[in-house]
Design an enzyme around this catalytic site. Structure first.
Site, PDB file in Angstrom:
ATOM      1  N   ALA A  63       0.863  -1.177   0.000  1.00 16.03           N
ATOM      2  CA  ALA A  63       0.000   0.000   0.000  1.00 16.03           C
ATOM      3  C   ALA A  63       0.901   1.230   0.000  1.00 16.03           C
ATOM      4  CB  ALA A  63      -0.872  -0.014   1.248  1.00 16.03           C
ATOM      5  N   GLY A 107       0.568  -5.077   0.914  1.00 13.05           N
ATOM      6  CA  GLY A 107      -0.531  -5.082  -0.048  1.00 13.05           C
ATOM      7  C   GLY A 107      -0.120  -5.708  -1.376  1.00 13.05           C
ATOM      8  N   GLU A 110      -0.651  -9.228  -0.910  1.00 11.21           N
ATOM      9  CA  GLU A 110      -2.094  -9.458  -0.757  1.00 11.21           C
ATOM     10  C   GLU A 110      -2.795  -9.446  -2.118  1.00 11.21           C
ATOM     11  OE1 GLU A 110      -2.034  -6.378   2.376  1.00 11.21           O
ATOM     12  OE2 GLU A 110      -3.299  -7.754   3.511  1.00 11.21           O
ATOM     13  N   GLU A 130       4.031  -5.500   7.470  1.00 10.35           N
ATOM     14  CA  GLU A 130       3.215  -4.430   8.066  1.00 10.35           C
ATOM     15  C   GLU A 130       3.536  -4.154   9.529  1.00 10.35           C
ATOM     16  OE1 GLU A 130       2.081  -6.733   6.022  1.00 10.35           O
ATOM     17  OE2 GLU A 130       0.602  -5.910   4.634  1.00 10.35           O
TER      18      GLU A 130
HETATM   19  N1  3HC Z   1       4.623   3.436  -0.213  1.00  9.86           N
HETATM   20  C1  3HC Z   1       5.080   4.661  -0.536  1.00  9.86           C
HETATM   21  N2  3HC Z   1       6.373   4.914  -0.810  1.00  9.86           N
HETATM   22  C2  3HC Z   1       7.224   3.879  -0.745  1.00  9.86           C
HETATM   23  C3  3HC Z   1       6.808   2.585  -0.411  1.00  9.86           C
HETATM   24  C4  3HC Z   1       5.439   2.368  -0.150  1.00  9.86           C
HETATM   25  N3  3HC Z   1       4.954   1.159   0.142  1.00  9.86           N
HETATM   26  N4  3HC Z   1       7.887   1.775  -0.412  1.00  9.86           N
HETATM   27  C5  3HC Z   1       8.941   2.545  -0.745  1.00  9.86           C
HETATM   28  N5  3HC Z   1       8.535   3.819  -0.952  1.00  9.86           N
HETATM   29  C6  3HC Z   1       9.342   4.960  -1.385  1.00  9.86           C
HETATM   30  C7  3HC Z   1      10.371   5.360  -0.342  1.00  9.86           C
HETATM   31  O1  3HC Z   1       9.809   6.264   0.589  1.00  9.86           O
HETATM   32  C8  3HC Z   1      11.430   6.006  -1.213  1.00  9.86           C
HETATM   33  O2  3HC Z   1      10.974   7.290  -1.537  1.00  9.86           O
HETATM   34  P1  3HC Z   1      12.029   8.496  -1.717  1.00  9.86           P
HETATM   35  O3  3HC Z   1      12.927   8.090  -2.847  1.00  9.86           O
HETATM   36  O4  3HC Z   1      11.180   9.670  -2.001  1.00  9.86           O
HETATM   37  O5  3HC Z   1      12.753   8.604  -0.414  1.00  9.86           O
HETATM   38  C9  3HC Z   1      11.372   5.179  -2.504  1.00  9.86           C
HETATM   39  O6  3HC Z   1      10.105   4.521  -2.499  1.00  9.86           O
HETATM   40  C10 3HC Z   1      12.435   4.114  -2.597  1.00  9.86           C
HETATM   41  O7  3HC Z   1      12.421   3.361  -1.393  1.00  9.86           O
HETATM   42  P2  3HC Z   1      13.770   2.838  -0.719  1.00  9.86           P
HETATM   43  O8  3HC Z   1      14.746   3.941  -0.644  1.00  9.86           O
HETATM   44  O9  3HC Z   1      13.369   2.156   0.535  1.00  9.86           O
HETATM   45  O10 3HC Z   1      14.253   1.807  -1.832  1.00  9.86           O
HETATM   46  P3  3HC Z   1      14.958   0.409  -1.656  1.00  9.86           P
HETATM   47  O11 3HC Z   1      15.212  -0.083  -3.016  1.00  9.86           O
HETATM   48  O12 3HC Z   1      16.080   0.496  -0.701  1.00  9.86           O
HETATM   49  O13 3HC Z   1      13.866  -0.545  -0.962  1.00  9.86           O
HETATM   50  C11 3HC Z   1      11.715  -1.561  -0.646  1.00  9.86           C
HETATM   51  C12 3HC Z   1      12.684  -0.884  -1.631  1.00  9.86           C
HETATM   52  C13 3HC Z   1      12.281  -2.897  -0.168  1.00  9.86           C
HETATM   53  C14 3HC Z   1      10.424  -1.778  -1.371  1.00  9.86           C
HETATM   54  C15 3HC Z   1      11.529  -0.628   0.569  1.00  9.86           C
HETATM   55  O14 3HC Z   1      11.204   0.661   0.109  1.00  9.86           O
HETATM   56  C16 3HC Z   1      10.428  -1.062   1.510  1.00  9.86           C
HETATM   57  O15 3HC Z   1      10.641  -1.913   2.339  1.00  9.86           O
HETATM   58  N6  3HC Z   1       9.262  -0.446   1.369  1.00  9.86           N
HETATM   59  C17 3HC Z   1       8.157  -0.681   2.267  1.00  9.86           C
HETATM   60  C18 3HC Z   1       7.480  -1.990   2.006  1.00  9.86           C
HETATM   61  C19 3HC Z   1       6.317  -2.155   2.928  1.00  9.86           C
HETATM   62  O16 3HC Z   1       6.407  -1.977   4.123  1.00  9.86           O
HETATM   63  N7  3HC Z   1       5.172  -2.544   2.362  1.00  9.86           N
HETATM   64  C20 3HC Z   1       3.967  -2.692   3.119  1.00  9.86           C
HETATM   65  C21 3HC Z   1       3.232  -1.420   3.143  1.00  9.86           C
HETATM   66  S1  3HC Z   1       1.859  -1.477   4.264  1.00  9.86           S
HETATM   67  C22 3HC Z   1       0.673  -2.289   3.415  1.00  9.86           C
HETATM   68  O17 3HC Z   1       0.880  -2.752   2.336  1.00  9.86           O
HETATM   69  C23 3HC Z   1      -0.636  -2.367   4.106  1.00  9.86           C
HETATM   70  C24 3HC Z   1      -1.553  -3.318   3.477  1.00  9.86           C
HETATM   71  O18 3HC Z   1      -1.581  -4.505   4.193  1.00  9.86           O
HETATM   72  C25 3HC Z   1      -2.926  -2.761   3.390  1.00  9.86           C
END
Ligand code: 3HC
Length: 713
Positions: A63, A107, A110, A130
């Site tokens: 998400a 997500g 999911e 999450e």
């Molecule tokens: N939403 C919004 N922005 C995101 C994002 C996300 N899910 N994941 C990464 N970004 C953004 C970062 O903020 C960053 O932005 P910036 O360049 O402006 O600073 C850019 O994408 C690149 O991210 P990273 O610097 O972290 O890039 P990496 O290549 O090192 O890592 C990654 C990539 C492994 C995907 C890492 O970004 C990560 O772990 N992201 C989060 C993943 C996550 O937690 N997903 C679950 C979200 S909650 C969810 O899905 C709820 C659902 O159950 C409803």
């Protein structure tokens, strides 16, 4: 919307590509685009199957966390809703194949699980992270995941938050095939195969085989609740994730989804989610330095030479070798080099024993590290890191020496934790190439690197240091050149206050318990014992100049030194240690504390845990505010990241400055004023804290208002 999701067809297979760089998050427009593309594919009679794939470097990383941030802070229109898109995918009358590369997280997984089949390249990572954001999977993941992988594995994935690679996902039944070669070509072929076999949509929600039953799974839930309490102390989300998976077992699918929604809503409204989402963005913000643009050129670092094969040098060598860099490790005599290499080998062997990586990987890493007594080969190094004893004279001599040997574009770094990087740089003819790289012990494990910016440090050198930190899997935070930099500068008053508290009536056990109950990874006295009381004492001596008549200094530490109680290494410090290095209370220390208090005329009294937390944490916050005021850190969020990644501050409290915001800066400042009245000028509130408290502001708002934060002093 058209740009976010594209639809093409190839030989009877609809290919739906998500294009929402950088990580294809499910931002507004993406779910809608997916629904529209699926609808079109359904209506197209020539389409027999559908492939959904991510454009660019990844599948869907989850998400959009910016949307979650809005929901967590009560702004926006509530948590994002994915039910519609998941239903469209699962109810699609044609087989839907998810083609995964990069990451399918949160997500993202999911959405993948709502598909009928999943294929992935071998290095794809799949998971439900999450909990790291203080929430649970909120797009029906807690209901579909156990149907695919079973309850045990589902709870593990949701509570640990750790992703798995495709081969393991295949074993668990999360995906159907690991793809070699081009993913899209393979996924289309797979989709056709399914269509040729007359394969019809296989709906995850209709799978029950792996779910077990309320009775069978009961013990798994009990065990995992215990485990969650240990693994993720004080955290809400991991326990709620277990509740949600339990609902998958006990309730029909739709009711389970409803339960998941309720639990998700509880989590997203929590302080913990707000703090963890802050931590997520803060960790990414630190890489942005106001006057160092993104396109600043960086030096390519492939080979590193390290001076000093002790604990720090050895740990740094491992961190570099782990990232595939070749390392020269130099010390003064053979015994020191051999000892350093033997410790590295032993650490790697332990990792192999624990199954963290294979013997082959260990051999590759060991082969990257060469121990030596001379500067031979240093002339070719892209980066030289000095990790010698903390003495200015010694460091200046070393920098003078390497200045004569290093190639012109070699970055020269010092791992100093306290010394003036400008003075060190002045020992060279190229201060612009000099930077501080303050690693934390054990350097192969700890994520933080303070990147110390000297007056002359060139921008490409800073950009290189940040890129290197990322390459090593660490978080680099650029800090100014003040004594102790940011982390240790805040640590000193924290340690001092803890010691004063025991003289006033607390015990080391009580202080440590209060701090760990607050969420600190370790109590401060346990930290002292681990790092060495002699080291804590030496650091105190560094700050001797701050001692003034009328300002009470704690005295027990010095007495422990005289008794030879240096901490774990001598079997005794603030605690006594058994043969397994387990701390036990020591009546001798209690007696020593009482005697010291008596001699100092300190009347011992009952001290509450609340006072312990306020004094230990607020003094740290006040120092953090002074650092910001003086311009030695870029943002309050940077200070938070330093404490979260280097000092065991609880992530679910967001770091010290974020925590201060949640308490309320006026309340914090007023308490600091009380302590100023009781304990003297160490407690003088910082001007910035005073200003923000008077204005009813927060550090977070202060960060945001300075859209373009000024460069460090
Ligand atoms: N939403 C919004 N922005 C995101 C994002 C996300 N899910 N994941 C990464 N970004 C953004 C970062 O903020 C960053 O932005 P910036 O360049 O402006 O600073 C850019 O994408 C690149 O991210 P990273 O610097 O972290 O890039 P990496 O290549 O090192 O890592 C990654 C990539 C492994 C995907 C890492 O970004 C990560 O772990 N992201 C989060 C993943 C996550 O937690 N997903 C679950 C979200 S909650 C969810 O899905 C709820 C659902 O159950 C409803």
């Amino acid at each position: 919307m058209e740009n976010l999701v594209n639809l093409t067809t190839q030989d009877g297979v609809a290919v739906i590509t998500i294009n929402n760089p950088p990580v294809n998050a499910l931002s507004p427009g993406v779910p809608e685009g997916l629904v529209a593309a699926l609808d079109a594919a359904q209506k197209d009679a020539s389409v027999r199957a559908v492939v959904i794939i991510g454009g660019g470097r990844t599948f869907i990383a989850g998400a959009d966390i910016k949307e979650l941030e809005l929901a967590a802070s009560g702004r926006g229109s509530g948590p994002p809703e994915f039910h519609g898109i998941l239903k469209s995918i699962e109810d699609c009358a044609k087989p839907v194949v998810m083609a995964i590369h990069g990451t399918a997280l949160g997500g993202g997984n999911e959405v993948a699980m709502a598909g009928h089949y999943r294929v992935a390249v071998a290095d794809a990572q799949i998971g439900q992270p999450e909990v790291n954001l203080g929430i649970i999977p909120g797009a029906e993941g807690t209901q579909r995941l156990p149907r695919l992988v079973g309850v045990q594995a589902a709870v593990d994935l949701c509570v640990s938050g750790k992703p798995i690679r495709a081969p393991e996902a295949l074993k668990l039944g999360l995906i159907d095939r690991v793809m070699e070669g081009d993913l899209l070509t393979g996924a289309i072929a797979f989709a056709r195969e399914i269509a040729d076999q007359g394969g019809h949509p296989r709906k995850t929600r209709e799978l029950y085989d792996k779910l077990g039953s309320e009775f069978v799974d009961a013990s798994i839930f009990v065990a995992w609740r215990d485990q969650a309490r240990k693994m993720r102390r004080n955290m809400l989300a991991p326990l709620k994730a277990v509740d949600a998976i339990e609902a998958a077992v006990n309730l029909p699918f739709d009711e389970g989804c409803q339960r998941e929604r309720e639990l998700f809503a509880e989590c997203i409204a929590s302080d913990q989610a707000r703090a963890l989402i802050h931590a997520f963005f803060a960790e990414r913000a630190v890489a942005k330095i106001p006057d160092v643009p993104k396109d600043t050129p960086v030096y390519n670092i492939r080979s590193v030479a390290i001076i000093g094969a002790g604990t720090m040098g050895g740990g740094i060598a491992m961190a570099c070798a782990n990232a595939g860099l070749s390392v020269l490790l130099k010390d003064l005599d053979r015994a020191a080099v051999d000892r350093g290499l033997a410790i590295i080998r032993k650490n790697y062997e332990n990792s192999v024993k624990k199954g963290r990586f294979s013997q082959e990987i260990m051999d590759q890493r060991m082969a990257l590290i060469d121990g030596q007594l001379t500067y031979d080969g240093f002339e070719k190094a892209d980066l030289i890191i000095e990790a010698a004893f903390e003495s200015m004279e010694l460091k200046k001599r070393i920098f003078g020496e390497i200045d004569k040997i290093a190639k012109a574009d070699c970055v020269l770094a010092s791992n100093t934790s306290t010394l003036d990087i400008d003075e060190i740089a002045a020992a060279t003819s190229r201060p612009g190439m000099v930077v501080g790289l303050h690693f934390f012990s054990p350097a192969n494990v700890m994520r933080l690197v303070e990147i110390v910016r000297g007056k002359a440090t060139a921008k490409p050198v800073l950009a290189t240091a940040l890129a290197l930190a990322k390459k090593l899997g660490k978080v680099g935070v650029v800090v100014g050149n003040c004594r102790g930099f940011v982390g240790n500068r805040m640590m000193l008053p924290y340690m001092r206050e803890a010691q004063l508290l025991v003289e006033e009536g607390a015990t080391p056990e009580q202080v440590d318990r209060a701090l760990t109950n607050f969420g600190m990874a370790m109590g401060i006295f346990a930290v002292d014992d681990m790092g060495g009381i002699d080291l804590a004492y030496r650091v105190r001596q560094e700050y001797k100049h701050l001692e003034k008549p009328g300002v009470r200094m704690p005295l027990v530490l010095e007495k422990l030194i005289h008794l030879g109680r240096y901490g774990q290494k001598t079997g005794a410090g603030w605690y006594r240690y058994d043969e397994n290095r387990k701390p036990v209370s020591d009546p001798e220390v209690h007696a020593l504390i009482e005697k010291t208090a008596q001699e100092g005329g300190v009347e011992r009294r009952h001290i509450s845990d609340e006072e312990i937390i306020e004094r230990c944490i607020y003094i740290m916050i006040n120092e953090g505010a002074k650092i910001l005021d003086e311009g030695y850190a870029t943002r309050a969020a940077d200070v938070d990241v330093i404490y979260l990644t280097g000092y065991g501050f609880p992530a679910y409290r967001g770091g010290p400055m974020w925590y201060a915001d949640t308490v309320g800066l006026k309340k914090v400042r007023d308490r600091i004023r009380d302590f100023r009245a009781q304990h003297g000028e160490w407690w003088e509130p910082s001007p910035l804290l005073n200003k923000l408290a008077d204005e009813g502001e927060t550090f977070a708002a202060w960060d945001a208002a300075r859209e373009q934060a000024p460069a460090l002093v």
